[in-house]
Design a protein around this motif. Structure first.
Motif, short mmCIF file in Angstrom:
data_model
loop_
_atom_site.label_atom_id
_atom_site.label_comp_id
_atom_site.label_asym_id
_atom_site.label_seq_id
_atom_site.Cartn_x
_atom_site.Cartn_y
_atom_site.Cartn_z
N TRP A 196 0.84 -1.21 0.00
CA TRP A 196 0.00 0.00 0.00
C TRP A 196 0.87 1.26 0.00
CZ3 TRP A 196 -5.23 1.63 0.51
CH2 TRP A 196 -5.44 2.85 1.12
N LEU A 200 1.47 3.96 -3.24
CA LEU A 200 1.08 5.36 -3.11
C LEU A 200 2.27 6.28 -3.27
CD1 LEU A 200 -1.53 5.21 -0.20
CD2 LEU A 200 -1.96 5.61 -2.62
N ARG A 203 2.76 7.03 -6.67
CA ARG A 203 1.62 7.74 -7.21
C ARG A 203 0.67 6.82 -7.98
NH1 ARG A 203 2.18 12.73 -6.21
NH2 ARG A 203 0.46 13.30 -7.57
N THR A 205 -2.73 5.17 -7.90
CA THR A 205 -3.95 5.45 -7.14
C THR A 205 -5.18 4.75 -7.71
OG1 THR A 205 -4.30 7.47 -8.45
CG2 THR A 205 -3.11 7.69 -6.35
N ASN A 206 -4.98 3.60 -8.38
CA ASN A 206 -6.14 2.86 -8.88
C ASN A 206 -7.02 2.45 -7.69
OD1 ASN A 206 -7.67 0.32 -9.60
ND2 ASN A 206 -6.84 0.86 -11.61
N PRO A 207 -8.28 2.92 -7.63
CA PRO A 207 -9.10 2.68 -6.44
C PRO A 207 -9.43 1.20 -6.21
CG PRO A 207 -10.39 3.68 -8.21
CD PRO A 207 -8.98 3.74 -8.65
N LEU A 210 -6.23 -0.50 -4.71
CA LEU A 210 -6.05 -0.02 -3.33
C LEU A 210 -7.11 -0.58 -2.40
CD1 LEU A 210 -5.06 3.72 -3.94
CD2 LEU A 210 -3.56 1.80 -3.36
N VAL A 239 -0.19 6.71 4.25
CA VAL A 239 -0.39 7.52 3.04
C VAL A 239 0.68 8.61 3.02
CG1 VAL A 239 -1.94 9.10 1.84
CG2 VAL A 239 -2.86 7.07 2.98
N ILE A 254 -1.86 13.46 -2.75
CA ILE A 254 -2.58 12.18 -2.71
C ILE A 254 -3.38 12.07 -1.42
CG2 ILE A 254 -2.26 9.68 -2.51
CD1 ILE A 254 0.06 9.89 -4.43
N ARG A 257 -6.47 14.24 -1.65
CA ARG A 257 -7.47 13.68 -2.57
C ARG A 257 -8.16 12.45 -1.98
NH1 ARG A 257 -4.68 12.01 -7.37
NH2 ARG A 257 -2.68 12.76 -6.61
N MET A 258 -7.38 11.59 -1.30
CA MET A 258 -7.99 10.40 -0.69
C MET A 258 -8.96 10.80 0.41
SD MET A 258 -4.91 7.58 -0.49
CE MET A 258 -6.04 6.33 0.13
#
Length: 422
Positions: A196, A200, A203, A205-207, A210, A239, A254, A257-258
């Protein structure tokens, strides 16, 4: 809808509505339907995940809330108020005292009101940590509603205090409420955590990917015996956060945004659903009287209302008195007292610790949950009385400053009246 759920007042309102609906349903003629729904089990039994809906809400959905809290913690430590040790020292000390004193008052109150000893007393005192946690969403929502003119430093103080409070509460859950620890599963959980963090940092960030990693981490932490919500905190703290990215208003990191994407689901689904299944306490049919006589319930109310107020205020005063820490110039000690009383709003984490202390569905759990609701409402009402008066005071000052057009410190309206008199 997502933008609304990101605001503190709406998130707090949804949380409160969910708790009220549960409380009404659990005390209605159809309360058996509520209990049946909460206790319905589903999930893969081979993985020891055949949990009740209430347990899924406490262990699963609430992990999302702690994931958001973990990200916020990381951002605060790297680029927020907690990054400046001088600014962070005061609310950190206040948070620590606001944990110690409520726990101590719970123990003292329960001992003096129970008259029990030995294993019976030990069982009652197992809930010592229930009144130690401030509900960050609820407290900030109350402050946002009543504090339209209060100094921004007051909100920053409360936010920092509540963030540190959450960190302490998470540590307490992991250390004191882990009944059985399986080190193998805990060691295996390190693998998805590392993946994880590495993804991250690169970079990625495929949901979907993750989400799978997060679910694997959650499952392994759950299997280890540590409460599964700790997985959310660990994921949040891993993160990556860069100070330059947080300080640049045109760049969205990131972490930002998360948190931005997860906040609506956390505030609109995860926390309200947990509150719905946790706050449904039956007090009709003698339950109300039993709750009032329960030493643990009395200790919870005393801890939340008196312990939090005296602990936070006393810790703040003592730290400024005996160290070089200073209170923000825009705040008065009356403001700090109102905020300290507001710190007694313990809801989400307090309800979770109640279940961990006495077991989900037990009579004593219902008693202390009811006490959490009563104590939180009392703290919110008392804080409203204090802070509303301060809000009117600051509103009057701001109105006078706006009336002082030439900046000489005297409102021009008064000067015009003086010239007319002359």
């Amino acid at each position: 809808m997502q933008d609304l759920l990101r605001t503190e007042t709406v998130g707090g309102a949804v949380l409160l509505i969910a708790a009220l609906v549960a409380l009404v349903w659990a005390n209605s003629p159809w309360r058996d339907a509520y209990t049946g729904l909460r206790d319905t089990t589903f999930g893969p039994g081979g993985l020891h995940l055949d949990l009740s809906i209430g347990a899924w809400a406490a262990d699963g959905l609430l992990a999302i809330f702690f994931l958001v809290a973990g990200i916020e913690l990381k951002r605060e430590f790297v680029a927020g108020d907690l990054a400046d040790r001088r600014k962070a020292a005061l609310p950190i000390a206040a948070a620590a005292c606001g944990v110690i004193l409520p726990a101590a008052l719970f123990v003292i109150t329960a001992m003096f009101t129970s008259g029990a000893s030995g294993s019976e007393l030990s069982g009652i005192l197992h809930g010592w940590a229930i009144p130690t946690a401030t509900d960050i969403a609820f407290a900030l929502a109350v402050l946002a509603v009543i504090g339209t003119h209060l100094p921004s430093a007051l909100r920053a103080f409360l936010l920092t205090l509540a963030v540190v409070d959450d960190l302490i509460a998470i540590t307490i859950i992991a250390v004191f409420y882990t009944q059985e620890l399986h080190l193998l599963w805990l060691a295996l959980a390190v693998v998805p955590l590392v993946v994880w963090h590495v993804l991250l940092r690169r970079r990625f960030t495929n949901p979907v990917v993750l989400a799978v990693i997060a679910l694997v981490t959650w499952g392994l932490v759950h299997a280890s015996g540590i409460h599964a919500t700790v997985a959310g905190v660990l994921l949040g703290l891993l993160v990556p956060v860069a100070r330059w990215a947080e300080d640049d208003p045109e760049y969205r990191s990131i972490a930002e945004r998360m948190q931005h994407r997860l906040q609506p689901f956390s505030a609109g689904v995860a926390v309200p659903v947990f509150a719905f299944f946790a706050a449904g306490v039956t007090v009709v049919g003698g339950g109300f009287g039993e709750a009032l006589r329960d030493p643990a319930a009395i200790g919870v109310v005393v801890g939340l209302v008196a312990g939090k107020a005296v602990g936070i205020f006393g810790g703040t005063w003592a730290f400024t008195r005996f160290t070089r820490a200073e209170l923000d110039p825009s705040l008065s000690w009356t403001d700090v007292f109102g905020l300290s009383v507001l710190g007694g709003v313990g809801f989400t984490v307090a309800l979770l610790v109640a279940e961990l202390s006495y077991g989900a569905g037990s009579a004593q759990t219902d008693h202390v949950k009811f006490a959490v609701l009563v104590g939180s409402v009392l703290a919110a009402v008392l804080a409203t009385v204090v802070l509303r008066r301060r809000n009117r005071h600051y509103a009057r000052i701001q109105a006078e400053e706006q009336a002082d057009y030439d900046g000489d410190g005297v409102p021009d309206a008064y000067q015009q009246d003086e010239r007319r008199d002359m």
